[in-house]
Motif scaffolding. Structure first.
Motif, PDB file in Angstrom:
ATOM      1  N   PRO A 260       0.835  -1.208   0.000  1.00 45.11           N
ATOM      2  CA  PRO A 260       0.000   0.000   0.000  1.00 45.11           C
ATOM      3  C   PRO A 260       0.866   1.253   0.000  1.00 45.11           C
ATOM      4  N   ALA A 261       0.394   2.290  -0.674  1.00 44.05           N
ATOM      5  CA  ALA A 261       1.121   3.563  -0.701  1.00 44.05           C
ATOM      6  C   ALA A 261       0.511   4.583   0.252  1.00 44.05           C
ATOM      7  N   LYS A 262      -0.806   4.516   0.412  1.00 42.43           N
ATOM      8  CA  LYS A 262      -1.503   5.474   1.268  1.00 42.43           C
ATOM      9  C   LYS A 262      -2.620   4.765   2.021  1.00 42.43           C
ATOM     10  N   ALA A 263      -3.126   5.443   3.027  1.00 42.45           N
ATOM     11  CA  ALA A 263      -4.303   4.961   3.762  1.00 42.45           C
ATOM     12  C   ALA A 263      -5.210   6.146   4.045  1.00 42.45           C
ATOM     13  N   GLU A 264      -6.482   5.925   3.901  1.00 41.18           N
ATOM     14  CA  GLU A 264      -7.478   6.965   4.205  1.00 41.18           C
ATOM     15  C   GLU A 264      -8.315   6.484   5.377  1.00 41.18           C
ATOM     16  N   ILE A 265      -8.260   7.221   6.467  1.00 43.27           N
ATOM     17  CA  ILE A 265      -9.015   6.873   7.674  1.00 43.27           C
ATOM     18  C   ILE A 265     -10.262   7.750   7.738  1.00 43.27           C
ATOM     19  N   LYS A 266     -11.435   7.110   7.839  1.00 44.59           N
ATOM     20  CA  LYS A 266     -12.710   7.843   7.853  1.00 44.59           C
ATOM     21  C   LYS A 266     -13.552   7.401   9.049  1.00 44.59           C
ATOM     22  N   VAL A 267     -14.193   8.377   9.680  1.00 42.89           N
ATOM     23  CA  VAL A 267     -15.139   8.098  10.758  1.00 42.89           C
ATOM     24  C   VAL A 267     -16.540   8.352  10.229  1.00 42.89           C
ATOM     25  N   VAL A 268     -17.405   7.335  10.306  1.00 38.73           N
ATOM     26  CA  VAL A 268     -18.781   7.461   9.807  1.00 38.73           C
ATOM     27  C   VAL A 268     -19.752   7.101  10.926  1.00 38.73           C
ATOM     28  N   ASP A 269     -20.957   7.631  10.826  1.00 38.14           N
ATOM     29  CA  ASP A 269     -21.957   7.377  11.858  1.00 38.14           C
ATOM     30  C   ASP A 269     -23.114   6.536  11.355  1.00 38.14           C
ATOM     31  N   SER A 270     -22.956   5.877  10.203  1.00 41.80           N
ATOM     32  CA  SER A 270     -23.984   4.978   9.679  1.00 41.80           C
ATOM     33  C   SER A 270     -23.323   4.074   8.666  1.00 41.80           C
ATOM     34  N   SER A 271     -24.145   3.189   8.051  1.00 38.72           N
ATOM     35  CA  SER A 271     -23.608   2.311   7.015  1.00 38.72           C
ATOM     36  C   SER A 271     -23.287   3.088   5.751  1.00 38.72           C
ATOM     37  N   ASP A 272     -23.794   4.303   5.640  1.00 32.40           N
ATOM     38  CA  ASP A 272     -23.539   5.152   4.480  1.00 32.40           C
ATOM     39  C   ASP A 272     -22.349   6.052   4.786  1.00 32.40           C
ATOM     40  N   ASP A 273     -21.211   5.804   4.105  1.00 33.30           N
ATOM     41  CA  ASP A 273     -19.997   6.552   4.412  1.00 33.30           C
ATOM     42  C   ASP A 273     -19.688   7.616   3.366  1.00 33.30           C
ATOM     43  N   THR A 274     -20.711   8.092   2.668  1.00 36.64           N
ATOM     44  CA  THR A 274     -20.483   9.112   1.637  1.00 36.64           C
ATOM     45  C   THR A 274     -20.153  10.466   2.246  1.00 36.64           C
ATOM     46  N   THR A 275     -20.580  10.694   3.480  1.00 34.42           N
ATOM     47  CA  THR A 275     -20.265  11.968   4.152  1.00 34.42           C
ATOM     48  C   THR A 275     -19.653  11.668   5.513  1.00 34.42           C
TER      49      THR A 275
END
Length: 290
Positions: A260-275
């Motif tokens: 892997p070259a990069k990693a994107e860490i995201k915090v979501v509050d539902s099954s929908d992670d678009t926002t």
């Protein structure tokens, strides 16, 4: 000359032919008075059928609440509450339009809009109430007619939909802002190595601090190649009803033949992670573990 009933003695008009108290015929016969309001109304064989739209709408309201309460929190509590509110408010407006204002066409529009909106927010978890409201709309048109007495009442289903989306957008914006300020990621570290057998494995670790009440939170990690293409995705941490003010440990596993070259860490509050509520990118520096 004033006259009196020869049977009951009530004073009567001079030109009266019958006593308005006992029904005595002043010419010598008694007329039995009939109170038509007390006679039983003839039974209508289709009475139950014409009540079906009302019955189904009431059941639809009850079912929409039950479906909302049984919908998984992964869908998002805001979507669940919205679907429940739509079922209750939209169903009630439809019943009022149909029963009080005698506007079956406008009520049918309200029922259909209610069903469609419920499905839009909780999908297959709201299928039963959606179907019930649509059937209620069809039966309202079939049994009660297509006419419209007051076209201005069409504003009710239209305003119901418009107001709902205005409130939803405004509420969602406020929620998003507050939620973004209520989660913090820190102490991120990486340890991904080449194991010497053609695979790269290891972890990204860190902390997440929660400073508000959430029904569900998840830390999703996407591993990307040098071109930004996702190689692998994993969940570093998730929790239902995480404790307000507590810090949790994140641990995202990586195991693949490609480095892997990069990693994107995201915090979501539902099954929908678009926002996502939080996003952070980090460069991956792999090492040899041989």
């Amino acid at each position: 000359m004033t006259q009196y009933c020869r049977k009951c003695g009530k004073e009567l008009e001079d030109d009266a032919e019958f006593c308005d108290s006992c029904g005595f015929n002043l010419n010598g016969n008694i007329i039995q008075k009939t109170n038509e309001s007390k006679l039983p109304a003839p039974k209508n064989k289709n009475e139950f059928a014409t009540k079906l739209p009302l019955i189904l709408a009431i059941i639809g309201i009850i079912i929409s609440i039950a479906e909302g309460l049984s919908t998984p929190l992964l869908v998002g509590w805001d979507s669940i509450l919205t679907a429940m509110a739509i079922g209750v408010i939209g169903g009630a407006f439809g019943i009022i339009l149909m029963e009080k204002f005698d506007e079956p066409l406008i009520a049918a529009v309200e029922f259909i809009a209610t069903g469609v909106l419920i499905y839009a927010f909780i999908g297959r978890f709201g299928e039963i109430s959606t179907v019930l409201f649509i059937i209620a709309a069809v039966l309202a048109l079939y049994f009660k007619g297509y006419y419209t007495k007051n076209k201005k009442l069409f504003a009710i289903p239209i305003l119901t939909v418009v107001l709902l989306f205005v409130l939803l957008i405004a509420g969602g914006a406020v929620y998003q802002i507050n939620a973004e300020n209520s989660v913090a990621i820190g102490n991120l570290t990486q340890n991904i190595t080449n194991d010497g057998y053609g695979y790269y494995d290891g972890y990204i670790t860190g902390d997440i601090k929660v400073d508000s009440n959430f029904d569900y939170l998840s830390v999703n990690v996407d591993f990307l190649d040098s071109n930004g293409k996702v190689i692998d995705s994993t969940i570093g941490w998730n929790s239902i009803n995480p404790e307000n003010g507590k810090t949790y440990k994140i641990s995202a596993l990586y195991f693949d033949q490609q480095a892997p070259a990069k990693a994107e860490i995201k915090v979501v509050d539902s099954s929908d992670d678009t926002t996502p509520l939080y996003t952070e990118n980090m460069t991956i520096l792999t090492s040899s573990g041989v």
